[in-house]
Motif scaffolding. Structure first.
Motif, PDB file in Angstrom:
ATOM      1  N   THR A 104       0.847  -1.186   0.000  1.00  0.00           N
ATOM      2  CA  THR A 104       0.000   0.000   0.000  1.00  0.00           C
ATOM      3  C   THR A 104       0.885   1.238   0.000  1.00  0.00           C
ATOM      4  OG1 THR A 104      -1.574  -1.215   1.379  1.00  0.00           O
ATOM      5  CG2 THR A 104      -1.879   1.171   1.213  1.00  0.00           C
ATOM      6  N   ALA A 105       0.640   2.139  -0.954  1.00  0.00           N
ATOM      7  CA  ALA A 105       1.385   3.395  -1.015  1.00  0.00           C
ATOM      8  C   ALA A 105       0.583   4.540  -0.405  1.00  0.00           C
ATOM      9  CB  ALA A 105       1.762   3.731  -2.463  1.00  0.00           C
ATOM     10  N   SER A 106      -0.731   4.540  -0.623  1.00  0.00           N
ATOM     11  CA  SER A 106      -1.555   5.609  -0.055  1.00  0.00           C
ATOM     12  C   SER A 106      -3.024   5.223  -0.044  1.00  0.00           C
ATOM     13  CB  SER A 106      -1.382   6.913  -0.845  1.00  0.00           C
ATOM     14  OG  SER A 106      -1.960   6.794  -2.135  1.00  0.00           O
ATOM     15  N   VAL A 107      -3.761   5.918   0.818  1.00  0.00           N
ATOM     16  CA  VAL A 107      -5.216   5.815   0.876  1.00  0.00           C
ATOM     17  C   VAL A 107      -5.716   7.253   0.881  1.00  0.00           C
ATOM     18  CG1 VAL A 107      -7.216   5.002   2.169  1.00  0.00           C
ATOM     19  CG2 VAL A 107      -5.092   3.681   2.212  1.00  0.00           C
ATOM     20  N   SER A 108      -6.574   7.576  -0.082  1.00  0.00           N
ATOM     21  CA  SER A 108      -7.061   8.950  -0.223  1.00  0.00           C
ATOM     22  C   SER A 108      -8.558   9.039  -0.008  1.00  0.00           C
ATOM     23  CB  SER A 108      -6.760   9.473  -1.635  1.00  0.00           C
ATOM     24  OG  SER A 108      -5.396   9.466  -1.896  1.00  0.00           O
ATOM     25  N   GLY A 109      -8.960  10.111   0.619  1.00  0.00           N
ATOM     26  CA  GLY A 109     -10.370  10.460   0.713  1.00  0.00           C
ATOM     27  C   GLY A 109     -11.241   9.456   1.426  1.00  0.00           C
ATOM     28  N   ILE A 110     -10.686   8.763   2.406  1.00  0.00           N
ATOM     29  CA  ILE A 110     -11.515   7.765   3.096  1.00  0.00           C
ATOM     30  C   ILE A 110     -12.663   8.477   3.814  1.00  0.00           C
ATOM     31  CG2 ILE A 110     -10.097   7.680   5.186  1.00  0.00           C
ATOM     32  CD1 ILE A 110     -10.729   4.571   5.109  1.00  0.00           C
ATOM     33  N   GLN A 111     -13.847   7.970   3.588  1.00  0.00           N
ATOM     34  CA  GLN A 111     -15.049   8.555   4.170  1.00  0.00           C
ATOM     35  C   GLN A 111     -15.823   7.463   4.897  1.00  0.00           C
ATOM     36  OE1 GLN A 111     -16.048  11.924   3.847  1.00  0.00           O
ATOM     37  NE2 GLN A 111     -13.970  12.131   3.069  1.00  0.00           N
ATOM     38  N   PHE A 112     -16.137   7.697   6.160  1.00  0.00           N
ATOM     39  CA  PHE A 112     -16.975   6.788   6.933  1.00  0.00           C
ATOM     40  C   PHE A 112     -18.388   7.373   6.890  1.00  0.00           C
ATOM     41  CE2 PHE A 112     -12.681   6.309   8.550  1.00  0.00           C
ATOM     42  CZ  PHE A 112     -12.515   4.935   8.454  1.00  0.00           C
ATOM     43  N   VAL A 113     -19.231   6.794   6.058  1.00  0.00           N
ATOM     44  CA  VAL A 113     -20.538   7.362   5.735  1.00  0.00           C
ATOM     45  C   VAL A 113     -21.640   6.873   6.669  1.00  0.00           C
ATOM     46  CG1 VAL A 113     -22.244   7.587   3.878  1.00  0.00           C
ATOM     47  CG2 VAL A 113     -19.807   7.540   3.325  1.00  0.00           C
ATOM     48  N   ALA A 114     -21.629   5.575   6.975  1.00  0.00           N
ATOM     49  CA  ALA A 114     -22.670   4.983   7.823  1.00  0.00           C
ATOM     50  C   ALA A 114     -22.043   3.881   8.668  1.00  0.00           C
ATOM     51  CB  ALA A 114     -23.803   4.423   6.966  1.00  0.00           C
ATOM     52  N   PRO A 115     -22.585   3.638   9.861  1.00  0.00           N
ATOM     53  CA  PRO A 115     -22.006   2.603  10.727  1.00  0.00           C
ATOM     54  C   PRO A 115     -22.262   1.194  10.204  1.00  0.00           C
ATOM     55  CG  PRO A 115     -23.989   3.483  11.721  1.00  0.00           C
ATOM     56  CD  PRO A 115     -23.731   4.308  10.490  1.00  0.00           C
ATOM     57  N   ILE A 116     -21.354   0.297  10.586  1.00  0.00           N
ATOM     58  CA  ILE A 116     -21.522  -1.131  10.349  1.00  0.00           C
ATOM     59  C   ILE A 116     -21.778  -1.751  11.718  1.00  0.00           C
ATOM     60  CG2 ILE A 116     -20.445  -3.259   9.521  1.00  0.00           C
ATOM     61  CD1 ILE A 116     -18.603  -1.445   7.790  1.00  0.00           C
ATOM     62  N   LEU A 117     -22.820  -2.560  11.819  1.00  0.00           N
ATOM     63  CA  LEU A 117     -23.231  -3.137  13.093  1.00  0.00           C
ATOM     64  C   LEU A 117     -22.930  -4.632  13.138  1.00  0.00           C
ATOM     65  CD1 LEU A 117     -26.699  -1.358  13.254  1.00  0.00           C
ATOM     66  CD2 LEU A 117     -24.513  -0.565  14.206  1.00  0.00           C
ATOM     67  N   ILE A 118     -22.856  -5.170  14.353  1.00  0.00           N
ATOM     68  CA  ILE A 118     -22.662  -6.612  14.522  1.00  0.00           C
ATOM     69  C   ILE A 118     -23.759  -7.349  13.748  1.00  0.00           C
ATOM     70  CG2 ILE A 118     -22.730  -8.544  16.162  1.00  0.00           C
ATOM     71  CD1 ILE A 118     -21.676  -6.606  18.293  1.00  0.00           C
ATOM     72  N   GLY A 119     -23.360  -8.352  12.986  1.00  0.00           N
ATOM     73  CA  GLY A 119     -24.311  -9.155  12.231  1.00  0.00           C
ATOM     74  C   GLY A 119     -24.605  -8.629  10.838  1.00  0.00           C
ATOM     75  N   ASP A 120     -24.152  -7.412  10.508  1.00  0.00           N
ATOM     76  CA  ASP A 120     -24.339  -6.909   9.143  1.00  0.00           C
ATOM     77  C   ASP A 120     -23.520  -7.756   8.175  1.00  0.00           C
ATOM     78  OD1 ASP A 120     -26.018  -4.811   9.826  1.00  0.00           O
ATOM     79  OD2 ASP A 120     -24.482  -3.252   9.620  1.00  0.00           O
TER      80      ASP A 120
END
Length: 162
Positions: free
Chosen positions: A52-68
């Motif tokens: 991995t050289a880079s990660v750009s623009g990471i966006q956490f938009v909505a939660p992930i829940l147990i069991g998803d």
């Protein structure tokens, strides 16, 4: 065979060991999944060990829940000489209610390395096939330019110990 596999999807259930104290999958776990899917896609395309050289623009938009049900989709969107740019989407689905939601999105860059000396090694060229591919390739190029500008700014204006 190099140059064949340009996208990968991982699917699995979010587990209790993946969550933070608030009961939602923590960002570090999502980033681990993103890196794993990206790595599989990059190696599948290049046929070489990749980092991995880079990660750009990471966006956490909505939660992930147990069991998803989690789907991590990595897709090649641009190649350089030894680099591969990937668009990665993380989708979550409550299996009882149905319907997928976007949880996380980013663009990452991997570099293929030669097994003998660990130096960057050429990768097969990728060409866009449709308008969406061209749009994503243009995004990868813009992010590369922005990344270079930020890197230049950080290294020219940073003062040691300051």
């Amino acid at each position: 065979m190099p140059g064949q596999q340009h996208e990968v999807t991982f699917r699995f259930l979010a587990q209790p060991t993946d969550v933070n104290f608030g009961g939602k999958v923590h960002g570090g776990m999502a980033m681990k999944w993103i890196d794993q899917a990206g790595y599989a896609c990059a190696v599948g395309w290049s046929g070489a060990y990749c980092v991995t050289a880079s990660v750009s623009g990471i966006q956490f938009v909505a939660p992930i829940l147990i069991g998803d049900l989690v789907s991590v989709h990595a897709r090649l969107i641009h190649t350089g000489t030894s680099s591969m740019h990937l668009a990665v989407d993380v989708m979550a689905c409550d299996l009882r209610e149905g319907g997928q939601r976007l949880a996380t999105r980013c663009v990452m860059v991997f570099v293929a390395l030669d097994a003998a000396d660990g130096k960057p090694t050429p990768v097969p060229a990728w060409q866009p096939h449709d308008e969406e591919d061209r749009r994503l390739q243009a995004l990868a190029r813009r992010l590369t330019d922005l990344s270079k500008a930020v890197e230049n700014e950080v290294f020219t204006s940073a003062t040691p110990g300051g």
